[in-house]
Design an enzyme around this catalytic site. Sequence first.
Site, PDB file in Angstrom:
ATOM      1  N   ARG A  73       0.840  -1.213   0.000  1.00  0.00           N
ATOM      2  CA  ARG A  73       0.000   0.000   0.000  1.00  0.00           C
ATOM      3  C   ARG A  73       0.872   1.259   0.000  1.00  0.00           C
ATOM      4  O   ARG A  73       0.524   2.260  -0.628  1.00  0.00           O
ATOM      5  CB  ARG A  73      -0.930   0.004   1.217  1.00  0.00           C
ATOM      6  CG  ARG A  73      -2.080  -0.988   1.066  1.00  0.00           C
ATOM      7  CD  ARG A  73      -3.017  -0.914   2.252  1.00  0.00           C
ATOM      8  NE  ARG A  73      -3.623   0.405   2.413  1.00  0.00           N
ATOM      9  CZ  ARG A  73      -4.110   0.871   3.562  1.00  0.00           C
ATOM     10  NH1 ARG A  73      -4.045   0.139   4.660  1.00  0.00           N
ATOM     11  NH2 ARG A  73      -4.662   2.064   3.616  1.00  0.00           N
ATOM     12  N   ASP A 108      -2.966   8.541   3.234  1.00  0.00           N
ATOM     13  CA  ASP A 108      -2.015   8.895   2.163  1.00  0.00           C
ATOM     14  C   ASP A 108      -1.570  10.350   2.349  1.00  0.00           C
ATOM     15  O   ASP A 108      -2.019  11.040   3.268  1.00  0.00           O
ATOM     16  CB  ASP A 108      -2.640   8.656   0.769  1.00  0.00           C
ATOM     17  CG  ASP A 108      -3.844   9.563   0.499  1.00  0.00           C
ATOM     18  OD1 ASP A 108      -3.735  10.798   0.672  1.00  0.00           O
ATOM     19  OD2 ASP A 108      -4.907   9.033   0.090  1.00  0.00           O
ATOM     20  N   HIS A 123      -6.561   9.503  11.093  1.00  0.00           N
ATOM     21  CA  HIS A 123      -6.223   8.066  11.122  1.00  0.00           C
ATOM     22  C   HIS A 123      -4.747   7.799  10.887  1.00  0.00           C
ATOM     23  O   HIS A 123      -4.368   6.666  10.575  1.00  0.00           O
ATOM     24  CB  HIS A 123      -7.095   7.311  10.102  1.00  0.00           C
ATOM     25  CG  HIS A 123      -8.555   7.299  10.475  1.00  0.00           C
ATOM     26  ND1 HIS A 123      -9.568   6.988   9.593  1.00  0.00           N
ATOM     27  CD2 HIS A 123      -9.175   7.561  11.657  1.00  0.00           C
ATOM     28  CE1 HIS A 123     -10.742   7.068  10.220  1.00  0.00           C
ATOM     29  NE2 HIS A 123     -10.531   7.421  11.463  1.00  0.00           N
ATOM     30  N   CYS A 154      14.033  -3.675  16.844  1.00  0.00           N
ATOM     31  CA  CYS A 154      15.081  -3.142  17.713  1.00  0.00           C
ATOM     32  C   CYS A 154      16.086  -4.260  17.992  1.00  0.00           C
ATOM     33  O   CYS A 154      15.683  -5.372  18.370  1.00  0.00           O
ATOM     34  CB  CYS A 154      14.475  -2.634  19.015  1.00  0.00           C
ATOM     35  SG  CYS A 154      15.726  -2.149  20.230  1.00  0.00           S
ATOM     36  N   SER A 196     -17.911   7.153   3.470  1.00  0.00           N
ATOM     37  CA  SER A 196     -19.149   6.388   3.666  1.00  0.00           C
ATOM     38  C   SER A 196     -19.831   6.792   4.964  1.00  0.00           C
ATOM     39  O   SER A 196     -20.989   6.451   5.190  1.00  0.00           O
ATOM     40  CB  SER A 196     -18.834   4.894   3.695  1.00  0.00           C
ATOM     41  OG  SER A 196     -17.916   4.626   4.739  1.00  0.00           O
ATOM     42  N   ASN A 220     -20.436  13.064  -3.031  1.00  0.00           N
ATOM     43  CA  ASN A 220     -20.235  11.615  -3.093  1.00  0.00           C
ATOM     44  C   ASN A 220     -21.094  11.088  -4.243  1.00  0.00           C
ATOM     45  O   ASN A 220     -22.252  11.484  -4.369  1.00  0.00           O
ATOM     46  CB  ASN A 220     -20.699  10.986  -1.756  1.00  0.00           C
ATOM     47  CG  ASN A 220     -20.168   9.583  -1.538  1.00  0.00           C
ATOM     48  OD1 ASN A 220     -20.206   8.754  -2.444  1.00  0.00           O
ATOM     49  ND2 ASN A 220     -19.668   9.317  -0.342  1.00  0.00           N
ATOM     50  N   PRO A 221     -20.562  10.172  -5.061  1.00  0.00           N
ATOM     51  CA  PRO A 221     -21.397   9.645  -6.138  1.00  0.00           C
ATOM     52  C   PRO A 221     -22.505   8.720  -5.634  1.00  0.00           C
ATOM     53  O   PRO A 221     -23.475   8.449  -6.342  1.00  0.00           O
ATOM     54  CB  PRO A 221     -20.402   8.865  -7.024  1.00  0.00           C
ATOM     55  CG  PRO A 221     -19.194   8.637  -6.184  1.00  0.00           C
ATOM     56  CD  PRO A 221     -19.173   9.692  -5.123  1.00  0.00           C
TER      57      PRO A 221
END
Length: 249
Positions: A73, A108, A123, A154, A196, A220-221
């Site tokens: 990711r 991101d 987040h 470590c 959402s 929002n679509p």
Amino acid sequence: MSIETVRRLIRVAADEPGGLAVLTGAGMSAESGIPTFRDAMTGMWSKFDPAELASEQGFRARPQHVWDWYAERREGVRAALPNAGHRALGDFHRRHPGSMVLITQNVDNLHQRAGVPGMIRLHGDILADRWLGPCARHPACSPTEAVAGRPPRCADCGNLLRPGVVWFGEMLPPAAIDAAELAARRCRLMLVVGTSGAVWPAAGLAGEARRHGASVVIVNPEASEIDGDAQHLLRGTAATLLPALLDGL
Ligand code: OAD
């Protein structure tokens, strides 16, 4: 509700410090090629078990597997480019420094790369590392000293590095949620883009803004779980609607 009506609301909000609050979710980055969490066909959780990949318990059980999933990711985030929606927000911020507070659930860095450096990150940050537990050798937390590995660890106490995101069952960073709630209470208009509304406490911010007298507009679509908190629903994508709403203001 027409685009022109919402542009008028934005113009008025932009006259005040903190007048415009923008809350973004995974749909904001969908057109940059970063998959959303819940969209049935392409969402990440349709292919993976969130409890296994996004929880401390899952990480402790299979650290290499979870680390590798995050590494993939991270590559996706580094390769992605801000889309026209991120750029419209960045340009607006440059034209009206101080009037927009950007709150994001996204991990991101596309808002920063489009020119909004000081956003509230509810987040966390997928490109950051932190220690899984308290580290005997690095009490001041310097993950750069970790020994390479998947995950790095470590050399003294075996503590593992983990991605700097909020996992299921974890608290949000208190300073971030406090700042977000303050922004929601103070703004005149909240734009909610690409979420959402299924994950709390972020999902409560639109209602908080509304209760404190702000107008709430959702971009929002699809329908979201917090549509009832909004006076205005704009059905369309972030990369299409944000330039239409913000450019030229
Ligand atoms: P979701 O995946 O739950 O929702 C994505 C939303 O984006 C949906 O409502 C889509 O309809 C909408 N959407 C899709 N494409 C879009 C586009 N091009 N433009 C605008 N909207 C679009 O993502 P979030 O609401 O962000 O938490 O999810 C909230 C949290 O759930 C995430 O931050 C993550 C996850 O658990 C953590 O990582 C802690």
